[in-house]
Design a protein around this motif. Sequence first.
Motif, PDB file in Angstrom:
ATOM      1  N   LEU A 120      68.667  33.495  40.114  1.00 20.66           N
ATOM      2  CA  LEU A 120      68.599  34.820  39.954  1.00 20.66           C
ATOM      3  C   LEU A 120      69.012  35.748  41.044  1.00 20.66           C
ATOM      4  CD1 LEU A 120      65.122  34.731  37.866  1.00 20.66           C
ATOM      5  CD2 LEU A 120      67.134  35.296  37.002  1.00 20.66           C
ATOM      6  N   ARG A 121      68.676  34.986  42.528  1.00 18.56           N
ATOM      7  CA  ARG A 121      69.111  35.847  43.307  1.00 18.56           C
ATOM      8  C   ARG A 121      70.707  36.026  43.749  1.00 18.56           C
ATOM      9  NH1 ARG A 121      65.259  32.717  46.895  1.00 18.56           N
ATOM     10  NH2 ARG A 121      67.101  31.876  47.685  1.00 18.56           N
ATOM     11  N   LYS A 122      71.233  34.948  43.110  1.00 20.60           N
ATOM     12  CA  LYS A 122      72.623  35.115  43.106  1.00 20.60           C
ATOM     13  C   LYS A 122      73.148  36.041  42.308  1.00 20.60           C
ATOM     14  CE  LYS A 122      75.327  31.993  40.665  1.00 20.60           C
ATOM     15  NZ  LYS A 122      76.041  30.500  40.379  1.00 20.60           N
ATOM     16  N   ARG A 123      72.593  35.914  41.088  1.00 26.05           N
ATOM     17  CA  ARG A 123      73.013  37.262  39.883  1.00 26.05           C
ATOM     18  C   ARG A 123      72.798  38.494  40.605  1.00 26.05           C
ATOM     19  NH1 ARG A 123      69.974  36.656  34.675  1.00 26.05           N
ATOM     20  NH2 ARG A 123      70.266  34.343  35.343  1.00 26.05           N
ATOM     21  N   ALA A 124      71.692  38.654  41.325  1.00 24.66           N
ATOM     22  CA  ALA A 124      71.396  40.037  42.067  1.00 24.66           C
ATOM     23  C   ALA A 124      72.394  40.525  43.171  1.00 24.66           C
ATOM     24  CB  ALA A 124      69.671  39.835  42.349  1.00 24.66           C
ATOM     25  N   ALA A 125      72.710  39.299  43.853  1.00 27.35           N
ATOM     26  CA  ALA A 125      73.835  39.512  44.713  1.00 27.35           C
ATOM     27  C   ALA A 125      74.934  39.748  44.291  1.00 27.35           C
ATOM     28  CB  ALA A 125      74.043  38.221  45.548  1.00 27.35           C
ATOM     29  N   LEU A 126      75.530  39.344  43.188  1.00 30.83           N
ATOM     30  CA  LEU A 126      76.632  39.887  42.415  1.00 30.83           C
ATOM     31  C   LEU A 126      76.589  41.113  42.259  1.00 30.83           C
ATOM     32  CD1 LEU A 126      79.472  39.454  41.195  1.00 30.83           C
ATOM     33  CD2 LEU A 126      78.161  38.484  39.126  1.00 30.83           C
ATOM     34  N   THR A 127      75.389  41.712  41.339  1.00 27.15           N
ATOM     35  CA  THR A 127      75.205  43.272  40.846  1.00 27.15           C
ATOM     36  C   THR A 127      75.398  44.058  41.929  1.00 27.15           C
ATOM     37  OG1 THR A 127      73.675  42.481  39.279  1.00 27.15           O
ATOM     38  CG2 THR A 127      73.712  44.662  39.833  1.00 27.15           C
ATOM     39  N   ALA A 128      74.737  43.658  43.190  1.00 33.51           N
ATOM     40  CA  ALA A 128      74.837  44.488  44.528  1.00 33.51           C
ATOM     41  C   ALA A 128      76.072  44.474  45.110  1.00 33.51           C
ATOM     42  CB  ALA A 128      73.658  44.065  45.591  1.00 33.51           C
ATOM     43  N   THR A 129      76.937  43.664  45.020  1.00 39.46           N
ATOM     44  CA  THR A 129      78.376  43.659  45.416  1.00 39.46           C
ATOM     45  C   THR A 129      79.083  44.670  44.852  1.00 39.46           C
ATOM     46  OG1 THR A 129      78.186  41.286  46.373  1.00 39.46           O
ATOM     47  CG2 THR A 129      80.325  42.195  45.975  1.00 39.46           C
ATOM     48  N   LEU A 130      78.938  44.441  43.304  1.00 43.37           N
ATOM     49  CA  LEU A 130      79.710  45.378  42.397  1.00 43.37           C
ATOM     50  C   LEU A 130      79.366  46.716  42.664  1.00 43.37           C
ATOM     51  CD1 LEU A 130      79.438  43.585  39.150  1.00 43.37           C
ATOM     52  CD2 LEU A 130      81.276  43.936  40.254  1.00 43.37           C
ATOM     53  N   GLN A 131      77.900  47.005  42.989  1.00 42.06           N
ATOM     54  CA  GLN A 131      77.547  48.349  43.192  1.00 42.06           C
ATOM     55  C   GLN A 131      78.155  48.667  44.607  1.00 42.06           C
ATOM     56  OE1 GLN A 131      73.219  47.696  42.569  1.00 42.06           O
ATOM     57  NE2 GLN A 131      73.229  49.658  42.277  1.00 42.06           N
ATOM     58  N   ARG A 132      78.079  48.248  45.683  1.00 43.05           N
ATOM     59  CA  ARG A 132      78.562  48.602  46.701  1.00 43.05           C
ATOM     60  C   ARG A 132      80.107  48.817  46.645  1.00 43.05           C
ATOM     61  NH1 ARG A 132      75.217  44.720  48.858  1.00 43.05           N
ATOM     62  NH2 ARG A 132      77.135  43.091  49.064  1.00 43.05           N
ATOM     63  N   GLY A 133      80.885  47.921  45.899  1.00 40.08           N
ATOM     64  CA  GLY A 133      82.183  48.270  45.910  1.00 40.08           C
ATOM     65  C   GLY A 133      82.589  49.459  45.130  1.00 40.08           C
ATOM     66  N   LEU A 134      81.774  49.624  44.120  1.00 38.35           N
ATOM     67  CA  LEU A 134      81.984  51.029  43.344  1.00 38.35           C
ATOM     68  C   LEU A 134      81.610  52.273  44.217  1.00 38.35           C
ATOM     69  CD1 LEU A 134      80.435  49.777  39.731  1.00 38.35           C
ATOM     70  CD2 LEU A 134      82.795  50.243  40.270  1.00 38.35           C
ATOM     71  N   ARG A 135      80.629  52.189  44.849  1.00 40.24           N
ATOM     72  CA  ARG A 135      80.149  53.066  45.706  1.00 40.24           C
ATOM     73  C   ARG A 135      81.133  53.413  46.958  1.00 40.24           C
ATOM     74  NH1 ARG A 135      77.154  56.626  45.399  1.00 40.24           N
ATOM     75  NH2 ARG A 135      75.779  56.747  47.233  1.00 40.24           N
ATOM     76  N   ASP A 136      81.785  52.406  47.346  1.00 35.52           N
ATOM     77  CA  ASP A 136      82.887  52.626  48.293  1.00 35.52           C
ATOM     78  C   ASP A 136      84.011  53.507  47.653  1.00 35.52           C
ATOM     79  OD1 ASP A 136      81.392  51.201  50.109  1.00 35.52           O
ATOM     80  OD2 ASP A 136      82.670  49.215  50.046  1.00 35.52           O
ATOM     81  N   HIS A 137      84.094  53.481  46.363  1.00 36.15           N
ATOM     82  CA  HIS A 137      85.254  54.097  45.710  1.00 36.15           C
ATOM     83  C   HIS A 137      84.850  55.509  45.305  1.00 36.15           C
ATOM     84  CE1 HIS A 137      88.788  51.715  44.689  1.00 36.15           C
ATOM     85  NE2 HIS A 137      88.123  50.702  44.440  1.00 36.15           N
ATOM     86  N   GLY A 138      83.605  55.884  45.836  1.00 34.59           N
ATOM     87  CA  GLY A 138      83.103  57.152  45.378  1.00 34.59           C
ATOM     88  C   GLY A 138      82.500  57.248  44.140  1.00 34.59           C
ATOM     89  N   VAL A 139      81.994  56.312  43.570  1.00 30.95           N
ATOM     90  CA  VAL A 139      81.298  56.302  42.273  1.00 30.95           C
ATOM     91  C   VAL A 139      79.978  56.766  42.560  1.00 30.95           C
ATOM     92  CG1 VAL A 139      80.721  55.065  40.266  1.00 30.95           C
ATOM     93  CG2 VAL A 139      82.753  54.656  41.049  1.00 30.95           C
ATOM     94  N   GLY A 140      79.195  57.737  41.851  1.00 31.39           N
ATOM     95  CA  GLY A 140      77.827  58.232  41.913  1.00 31.39           C
ATOM     96  C   GLY A 140      76.731  56.780  42.016  1.00 31.39           C
ATOM     97  N   ARG A 141      75.913  57.126  42.532  1.00 33.18           N
ATOM     98  CA  ARG A 141      74.689  55.963  42.764  1.00 33.18           C
ATOM     99  C   ARG A 141      74.290  55.582  41.252  1.00 33.18           C
ATOM    100  NH1 ARG A 141      72.237  54.545  47.079  1.00 33.18           N
ATOM    101  NH2 ARG A 141      72.789  56.592  48.045  1.00 33.18           N
ATOM    102  N   GLU A 142      74.214  56.382  40.437  1.00 38.97           N
ATOM    103  CA  GLU A 142      73.581  56.094  39.120  1.00 38.97           C
ATOM    104  C   GLU A 142      74.635  55.321  38.284  1.00 38.97           C
ATOM    105  OE1 GLU A 142      71.690  59.252  37.110  1.00 38.97           O
ATOM    106  OE2 GLU A 142      70.381  59.378  38.482  1.00 38.97           O
ATOM    107  N   GLU A 143      75.817  55.912  38.113  1.00 41.93           N
ATOM    108  CA  GLU A 143      76.839  55.323  37.453  1.00 41.93           C
ATOM    109  C   GLU A 143      77.203  53.648  38.067  1.00 41.93           C
ATOM    110  OE1 GLU A 143      81.703  55.648  36.173  1.00 41.93           O
ATOM    111  OE2 GLU A 143      80.624  57.453  37.434  1.00 41.93           O
TER     112      GLU A 143
END
Length: 193
Positions: A120-143
């Motif tokens: 479960l932590r591994k899956r959460a880490a993947l989600t967090a990595t995706l979120q960070r990568g998207l945020r680094d592209h300027g994608v809004g927090r909720e999106e």
Amino acid sequence: MGRWEPGTRERLERAALELFVEQGFAETTVPQITARAGLTTRTFFRHYADKREVFFAGEDEVLASVAGHLATADLSDGALPRLLADLPGVALAMFGDRREELRLRRGLVASDEGLAERELRKRAALTATLQRGLRDHGVGREEAALAAGITTALMHTAVQAWLDGAEGTIDVVVRRTTSQLVDQLAKSRTSLS
């Protein structure tokens, strides 16, 4: 055996998985793993902190690969469409020829509470990595949170279906699962209108 013999990590990982399947995760010891691999315990601890780490080997590389992929991704059509378009290829590269191994791993995870928690932590880490990568592209927090969560859930759902015997290669199953998601969203949108 030489200290830097090639294939050391692979040998340890293969020996560990074999023993985990044969006698259970909790019952397997590091000395048993190293004996099976023909290596020393000291060599094991040069590569892994404990037997849980050998079971989840490669996790950091996967996260780094995802982050690297996102760093160069074109998100002009939106975060979620880009992630969903890339998902079949990513799944094929990660899991394509590993169906039986992944079935064994899934059984081990289901049989051990500690492994299930780590999964479960591994899956959460993947989600967090995706979120960070998207945020680094300027994608809004909720999106970014929504796109990352949907992508991770979709990948997990597709992989589980594939391991349960869904017809086709993993990329085909991911595409089919994505189509089901799109259909359900379209129906939800219609009912909300």
